[in-house]
Design a protein around this motif. Structure first.
Motif, PDB file in Angstrom:
ATOM      1  N   VAL A  94      -3.109  -3.786   1.884  1.00 57.45           N
ATOM      2  CA  VAL A  94      -2.546  -4.927   1.168  1.00 57.45           C
ATOM      3  C   VAL A  94      -3.646  -5.958   0.947  1.00 57.45           C
ATOM      4  O   VAL A  94      -4.302  -6.398   1.907  1.00 57.45           O
ATOM      5  CB  VAL A  94      -1.380  -5.561   1.966  1.00 57.45           C
ATOM      6  N   GLU A  95      -3.861  -6.326  -0.307  1.00 57.46           N
ATOM      7  CA  GLU A  95      -4.856  -7.357  -0.615  1.00 57.46           C
ATOM      8  C   GLU A  95      -4.215  -8.732  -0.433  1.00 57.46           C
ATOM      9  O   GLU A  95      -3.218  -9.050  -1.069  1.00 57.46           O
ATOM     10  CB  GLU A  95      -5.366  -7.197  -2.043  1.00 57.46           C
ATOM     11  N   THR A  96      -4.762  -9.526   0.463  1.00 61.40           N
ATOM     12  CA  THR A  96      -4.247 -10.867   0.734  1.00 61.40           C
ATOM     13  C   THR A  96      -5.338 -11.890   0.449  1.00 61.40           C
ATOM     14  O   THR A  96      -6.527 -11.543   0.382  1.00 61.40           O
ATOM     15  CB  THR A  96      -3.786 -11.006   2.195  1.00 61.40           C
ATOM     16  N   PRO A  97      -4.985 -13.173   0.286  1.00 63.64           N
ATOM     17  CA  PRO A  97      -6.013 -14.197   0.070  1.00 63.64           C
ATOM     18  C   PRO A  97      -7.027 -14.262   1.209  1.00 63.64           C
ATOM     19  O   PRO A  97      -8.175 -14.657   1.005  1.00 63.64           O
ATOM     20  CB  PRO A  97      -5.198 -15.496  -0.022  1.00 63.64           C
ATOM     21  N   GLY A  98      -6.587 -13.869   2.415  1.00 63.26           N
ATOM     22  CA  GLY A  98      -7.496 -13.907   3.560  1.00 63.26           C
ATOM     23  C   GLY A  98      -8.352 -12.674   3.708  1.00 63.26           C
ATOM     24  O   GLY A  98      -9.221 -12.623   4.586  1.00 63.26           O
ATOM     25  N   GLY A  99      -8.113 -11.660   2.872  1.00 65.55           N
ATOM     26  CA  GLY A  99      -8.866 -10.422   2.975  1.00 65.55           C
ATOM     27  C   GLY A  99      -7.936  -9.229   3.031  1.00 65.55           C
ATOM     28  O   GLY A  99      -6.722  -9.376   3.168  1.00 65.55           O
ATOM     29  N   PRO A 100      -8.467  -8.024   2.913  1.00 65.41           N
ATOM     30  CA  PRO A 100      -7.614  -6.836   2.932  1.00 65.41           C
ATOM     31  C   PRO A 100      -6.986  -6.619   4.305  1.00 65.41           C
ATOM     32  O   PRO A 100      -7.649  -6.777   5.340  1.00 65.41           O
ATOM     33  CB  PRO A 100      -8.587  -5.710   2.574  1.00 65.41           C
ATOM     34  N   GLU A 101      -5.714  -6.259   4.288  1.00 65.31           N
ATOM     35  CA  GLU A 101      -5.004  -5.927   5.515  1.00 65.31           C
ATOM     36  C   GLU A 101      -4.465  -4.506   5.414  1.00 65.31           C
ATOM     37  O   GLU A 101      -4.124  -4.034   4.323  1.00 65.31           O
ATOM     38  CB  GLU A 101      -3.839  -6.892   5.770  1.00 65.31           C
ATOM     39  N   TYR A 102      -4.355  -3.854   6.554  1.00 68.93           N
ATOM     40  CA  TYR A 102      -3.695  -2.558   6.662  1.00 68.93           C
ATOM     41  C   TYR A 102      -2.393  -2.785   7.422  1.00 68.93           C
ATOM     42  O   TYR A 102      -2.408  -3.304   8.545  1.00 68.93           O
ATOM     43  CB  TYR A 102      -4.589  -1.554   7.388  1.00 68.93           C
ATOM     44  N   HIS A 103      -1.286  -2.426   6.785  1.00 69.69           N
ATOM     45  CA  HIS A 103       0.023  -2.625   7.379  1.00 69.69           C
ATOM     46  C   HIS A 103       0.601  -1.282   7.801  1.00 69.69           C
ATOM     47  O   HIS A 103       0.671  -0.340   7.005  1.00 69.69           O
ATOM     48  CB  HIS A 103       0.970  -3.314   6.396  1.00 69.69           C
ATOM     49  N   PHE A 104       1.022  -1.206   9.041  1.00 66.73           N
ATOM     50  CA  PHE A 104       1.625   0.000   9.603  1.00 66.73           C
ATOM     51  C   PHE A 104       3.112  -0.262   9.790  1.00 66.73           C
ATOM     52  O   PHE A 104       3.496  -1.173  10.539  1.00 66.73           O
ATOM     53  CB  PHE A 104       0.977   0.340  10.944  1.00 66.73           C
ATOM     54  N   ASP A 105       3.951   0.502   9.116  1.00 69.07           N
ATOM     55  CA  ASP A 105       5.407   0.388   9.191  1.00 69.07           C
ATOM     56  C   ASP A 105       5.904   1.558  10.043  1.00 69.07           C
ATOM     57  O   ASP A 105       5.848   2.706   9.624  1.00 69.07           O
ATOM     58  CB  ASP A 105       5.992   0.442   7.781  1.00 69.07           C
ATOM     59  N   VAL A 106       6.378   1.255  11.252  1.00 72.44           N
ATOM     60  CA  VAL A 106       6.716   2.285  12.235  1.00 72.44           C
ATOM     61  C   VAL A 106       8.192   2.163  12.591  1.00 72.44           C
ATOM     62  O   VAL A 106       8.639   1.090  13.005  1.00 72.44           O
ATOM     63  CB  VAL A 106       5.849   2.149  13.501  1.00 72.44           C
ATOM     64  N   ARG A 107       8.939   3.280  12.460  1.00 70.72           N
ATOM     65  CA  ARG A 107      10.381   3.227  12.669  1.00 70.72           C
ATOM     66  C   ARG A 107      10.858   4.390  13.525  1.00 70.72           C
ATOM     67  O   ARG A 107      10.443   5.529  13.349  1.00 70.72           O
ATOM     68  CB  ARG A 107      11.121   3.262  11.325  1.00 70.72           C
ATOM     69  N   ALA A 108      11.751   4.082  14.450  1.00 66.97           N
ATOM     70  CA  ALA A 108      12.384   5.091  15.297  1.00 66.97           C
ATOM     71  C   ALA A 108      13.617   4.458  15.927  1.00 66.97           C
ATOM     72  O   ALA A 108      13.795   3.228  15.885  1.00 66.97           O
ATOM     73  CB  ALA A 108      11.439   5.579  16.386  1.00 66.97           C
ATOM     74  N   ARG A 109      14.448   5.291  16.515  1.00 71.06           N
ATOM     75  CA  ARG A 109      15.606   4.738  17.216  1.00 71.06           C
ATOM     76  C   ARG A 109      15.165   3.938  18.439  1.00 71.06           C
ATOM     77  O   ARG A 109      15.704   2.883  18.736  1.00 71.06           O
ATOM     78  CB  ARG A 109      16.559   5.854  17.633  1.00 71.06           C
TER      79      ARG A 109
END
Length: 255
Positions: free
Chosen positions: A179-194
């Protein structure tokens, strides 16, 4: 006793974690103290998940039992008043049935992890991201993440102090985006489980970061998983980038 579901946002930095601990600042302890200002007695609230020290929440869920039938909006406003100036906010409050249980009724827990990639020190995001100075190979991390999906023995990615009865869990989703943000590139991890093991998400992300740098191959992730040995795990990443982002229920009290 009327029961209420609370949706809670907090910044984890000042706290030893969610769980109440004697003479230490915790999120649970702060909310229970605020409830005692409204109804003077001992209060015990139950959360969907016990976040560790330094971990944040966008939408933690807890339930509380009150002696008085409160208007839900007034209860949230009163709690927010008594929680000031702590970085905790009740963002929603709903009356629920007695059989609603914030922990046992939950069917999904979703975590977000943020890595900021830039050389300059973080200012606005300090304490809210794991900052690294290098770029990561997104496709390699996605390939490695796919190997973790499904039902596995996750002993490798489980803290040695984890109290879960079994290391076997089912991972429903592990998506990674740049994700390109004003503060610099970020890597977002979306983790889902019960449900998750202790330190499981931070162990995943720390190992995936090794893949992203090229220190590990995706095949190394498979070998780590198959080892069922904590020593095979990559470095556990720091808590600052981790957020409890959503808790799902069959009948969502906040819908």
């Amino acid at each position: 006793m009327p029961r209420y579901a609370l949706k809670i946002e907090y910044h984890g930095a000042p706290f030893v974690g969610w769980q109440r601990q004697t003479n230490l600042a915790s999120v649970q302890g702060a909310i229970e103290a605020a409830l005692a200002r409204l109804e003077p007695r001992d209060h015990t609230i139950v959360a969907a998940g016990r976040t560790d020290a330094g971990v944040h929440a966008l939408a933690q869920v807890a339930h509380c039992d009150m002696e008085t039938a409160w208007d839900a909006f007034r209860l949230s406003e009163a709690l927010n008043y008594h929680l000031k100036p702590l970085p905790i906010a009740i963002t929603d409050c709903r009356a629920v049935s007695d059989d609603f249980h914030a922990r046992f009724s939950a069917r999904e827990r979703r975590y977000l992890f943020r890595i900021l990639s830039r050389r300059a020190p973080a200012t606005h995001c300090a304490g809210l991201v794991w900052q690294i100075k290098h770029q990561l190979d997104l496709e390699a991390m996605r390939q490695a993440a796919g190997l973790l999906l499904g039902k596995h023995d996750f002993t490798t990615f489980r803290s040695t102090v984890c109290q879960a009865d079994s290391p076997v869990k089912t991972l429903d989703r592990l998506d990674i985006e740049r994700v390109e943000t004003p503060g610099g590139p970020e890597y977002h991890f979306d983790v889902r489980a019960r449900s998750f093991l202790h330190n499981q998400v931070r162990s995943f992300v720390g190992s995936l970061e090794r893949v992203g740098t090229g220190s590990w191959s995706p095949e190394d992730m498979q070998r780590a998983l198959d080892a069922r040995d904590r020593a095979a795990c990559g470095p556990v990443c720091p808590p600052q980038g981790l957020y409890l982002a959503h808790v799902g229920y069959p009948d969502d009290p906040f819908a």
